[in-house]
Enzyme design. Sequence first.
Site, PDB file in Angstrom:
ATOM      1  N   ARG A   1     -10.224 -11.634   1.950  1.00 28.60           N
ATOM      2  CA  ARG A   1     -11.067 -12.687   1.369  1.00 28.60           C
ATOM      3  C   ARG A   1     -10.384 -14.043   1.409  1.00 28.60           C
ATOM      4  O   ARG A   1     -11.054 -15.078   1.417  1.00 28.60           O
ATOM      5  CB  ARG A   1     -11.461 -12.287  -0.059  1.00 28.60           C
ATOM      6  CG  ARG A   1     -10.282 -12.123  -0.969  1.00 28.60           C
ATOM      7  CD  ARG A   1     -10.628 -11.306  -2.204  1.00 28.60           C
ATOM      8  NE  ARG A   1     -10.743  -9.870  -1.905  1.00 28.60           N
ATOM      9  CZ  ARG A   1     -11.078  -8.953  -2.798  1.00 28.60           C
ATOM     10  NH1 ARG A   1     -11.354  -9.300  -4.033  1.00 28.60           N
ATOM     11  NH2 ARG A   1     -11.161  -7.685  -2.448  1.00 28.60           N
TER      12      ARG A   1
ATOM     13  N   GLU B   1      -6.257  -9.572   0.725  1.00 32.49           N
ATOM     14  CA  GLU B   1      -5.926 -10.692   1.613  1.00 32.49           C
ATOM     15  C   GLU B   1      -7.085 -11.123   2.499  1.00 32.49           C
ATOM     16  O   GLU B   1      -7.157 -12.279   2.906  1.00 32.49           O
ATOM     17  CB  GLU B   1      -4.711 -10.329   2.476  1.00 32.49           C
ATOM     18  CG  GLU B   1      -4.991  -9.519   3.749  1.00 32.49           C
ATOM     19  CD  GLU B   1      -5.597  -8.138   3.502  1.00 32.49           C
ATOM     20  OE1 GLU B   1      -5.432  -7.622   2.379  1.00 32.49           O
ATOM     21  OE2 GLU B   1      -6.244  -7.604   4.406  1.00 32.49           O
TER      22      GLU B   1
ATOM     23  N   LYS C   1       0.845  -1.198   0.000  1.00 30.25           N
ATOM     24  CA  LYS C   1       0.000   0.000   0.000  1.00 30.25           C
ATOM     25  C   LYS C   1       0.885   1.253   0.000  1.00 30.25           C
ATOM     26  O   LYS C   1       2.018   1.204   0.492  1.00 30.25           O
ATOM     27  CB  LYS C   1      -0.851   0.022   1.281  1.00 30.25           C
ATOM     28  CG  LYS C   1      -1.986  -0.963   1.333  1.00 30.25           C
ATOM     29  CD  LYS C   1      -2.745  -0.815   2.651  1.00 30.25           C
ATOM     30  CE  LYS C   1      -3.846  -1.844   2.784  1.00 30.25           C
ATOM     31  NZ  LYS C   1      -4.932  -1.689   1.801  1.00 30.25           N
TER      32      LYS C   1
HETATM   33  N1  BES Z   1      -8.020  -3.817   4.561  1.00 25.31           N
HETATM   34  C1  BES Z   1      -8.195  -3.357   3.226  1.00 25.31           C
HETATM   35  C2  BES Z   1      -9.494  -2.583   3.026  1.00 25.31           C
HETATM   36  C3  BES Z   1      -9.641  -1.276   3.776  1.00 25.31           C
HETATM   37  C4  BES Z   1      -9.442  -0.077   3.113  1.00 25.31           C
HETATM   38  C5  BES Z   1     -10.044  -1.241   5.099  1.00 25.31           C
HETATM   39  C6  BES Z   1      -9.618   1.133   3.783  1.00 25.31           C
HETATM   40  C7  BES Z   1     -10.204  -0.054   5.763  1.00 25.31           C
HETATM   41  C8  BES Z   1     -10.001   1.133   5.114  1.00 25.31           C
HETATM   42  C9  BES Z   1      -8.245  -4.557   2.269  1.00 25.31           C
HETATM   43  O1  BES Z   1      -7.467  -5.643   2.635  1.00 25.31           O
HETATM   44  C10 BES Z   1      -7.748  -4.104   0.940  1.00 25.31           C
HETATM   45  O2  BES Z   1      -6.614  -3.768   0.858  1.00 25.31           O
HETATM   46  N2  BES Z   1      -8.626  -4.126  -0.061  1.00 25.31           N
HETATM   47  C11 BES Z   1      -8.281  -3.752  -1.373  1.00 25.31           C
HETATM   48  C12 BES Z   1      -8.705  -4.853  -2.309  1.00 25.31           C
HETATM   49  C13 BES Z   1      -8.203  -4.703  -3.708  1.00 25.31           C
HETATM   50  C14 BES Z   1      -6.702  -4.919  -3.741  1.00 25.31           C
HETATM   51  C15 BES Z   1      -8.894  -5.701  -4.598  1.00 25.31           C
HETATM   52  C16 BES Z   1      -9.019  -2.457  -1.721  1.00 25.31           C
HETATM   53  O3  BES Z   1     -10.205  -2.333  -1.377  1.00 25.31           O
HETATM   54  O4  BES Z   1      -8.397  -1.572  -2.286  1.00 25.31           O
HETATM   55 ZN    ZN Z   2      -7.119  -5.832   4.640  1.00 23.54          ZN
HETATM   56 MN    MN Z   3      -5.493  -5.469   1.961  1.00 29.04          MN
END
Ligand code: BES
Ligand code: ZN
Ligand code: MN
Length: 543
Positions: A374, A372, A300
């Site tokens: 899922r 991750e 990230k």
């Molecule tokens: N933990 C994150 C989602 C999240 C984002 C939680 C903001 C709280 C605040 C999750 O694991 C994630 O990174 N999701 C990605 C999925 C994508 C790579 C398909 C997302 O939503 O960007």
């Molecule tokens: Zn996450």
């Molecule tokens: Mn994630």
Amino acid sequence: MNRDKNSAPNLEVVYSTLDKAAASSFFIPVFEEEKKLDPNFSDLNKASGGALSRILETGENSGKFKEFSIVYLANHPVSRVILVGVGKRKEFTINKFRGAAARAARIARRSKSPDLALPVGSLASLDPEESGLAAAEGIILGLYRYGKFKSEQTASKNHQEESEFKHNEDENHSLRKVHLVISGEKELEFARKGWEKGKILADAANCVRDLVNEPPNIMVPAFFAEQAKMATKHLGIEIQVLEKDEIEKMGMGGILSVGKGSANPPRLVILKYQGDPKSKFTLGFVGKGVTFDSGGISIKPSENMHTMTSDMAGAAACLGALKAIAELKLPVNILSVLPLAENLPDGKAYKPGDIVKMYSGKTVEIINTDAEGRMLLGDALSYITKTLKVDAVVDLATLTGGVVVALGQTVSGVFSSSEPFFQMLMKAAEKSSEKFWPLPLFEEYGMQMKGSLADLKNSGGRYGAPCTAAAFLKEFVGETPWLHLDIAGTAYMEADKMAYQQNPYLPKNGATGIGVRTLVHLAEELSQKMNSLIQKKEVLVES
Ligand code: BES
Ligand code: ZN
Ligand code: MN
């Protein structure tokens, strides 16, 4: 146990009538546009030399939600009156009262009042049980602060003990007693019943806030599992903690893959509460427990990465709800499966292009290691539905950034495979005043998740991300009635104004404890339905 000076105290509660409510602070809710003091409080008004009614008549306090005034009384057992606006009478809800109670409690604390009197029931134009419950929630949630790492307060304390799951309290806290003011004997038992339930719910939510706020160098999978053991110890909840080698033996490739890049190995926590051994119905709780989500190899951006300490909020909410359900001794059977892992980049980490075999046997092509949650949930959902065999399952997960974009920070997304189950959730959410909104599970979203080399892929790209994520999870649920709650926007606040302004019992920063109170109401709702209807899971299956 050790205590934290900044947290909500273990309040003592007493019940009294208006004439006997001698407290250093006295809360009076005021309605917008009425410009008049409720005649119930005319003695206090007299003691103020008419100041209370004057403040309202002149419009100095207009009664707008959250607006407040403090009036000091001389030579009176009540030393200050806190007038808090609750908005227009026709728009008055129990949630406004909950929020006003939070506000009053914080003002009382700020003015170092040892005690606060608060009218409930008919004195607040509310049902005595409902308002007793909302008063407890508003006050206990509203007083919550997370400050144990400020060194002047914790210098000599042992950390391990401090982080015990039971929410910390403060002996020297200024606000220590609440007087619930009722019209008379008739309301007493209702107010008491409400307060006691509300206290259990709010304490559980505060415990969850503590877990979620715990920094990720401490909150690792093994630590969470220890907290779960402590939290459930004397509550008749069975707990089993699987370590990495056992997870491996079970073939839970999803959990293992996510945990591979971390020196802190994954855990799987399984909890069981049998509140109604005669019933055949068991409800499942599954929670995403990523103790820190860096994104892994698909790392990230660093800007807001620190907030990913909250990525185990789903698992924490399940644990908190189970604790409250057991404390309330609800006649319901619950099984909970909490997959825990830390998502980090490393030479050993899973990577894009990997193909992973899940517990269910399905294979998944990794497109993005940041998808991750899922992977953990897929394993946990098939384990709870196919191996443990629950009759209905709800999962909570901070799953997608997309749901934050779509619904914001005050509303969680819901996906459901059963309309009656969804309706029950909405009813439960009305009781907690937590907001949920439905999102679709159309087949198209499933198409987006088909793998080219494997059965599935773990990311369907940016478009419709909350929906494609849900479609992925659906592959692991089978026919079991299922609800998926995406709490990515609502679990953790980052200098948020909106959520706090609407709900002053929420923090402006940090963990909210979202989901706990709704899950408890849902379990209660479901237990009543199951017992009064046919004791069969068909209630949740659409005909
Ligand atoms: N933990 C994150 C989602 C999240 C984002 C939680 C903001 C709280 C605040 C999750 O694991 C994630 O990174 N999701 C990605 C999925 C994508 C790579 C398909 C997302 O939503 O960007
Ligand atoms: Zn996450
Ligand atoms: Mn994630």
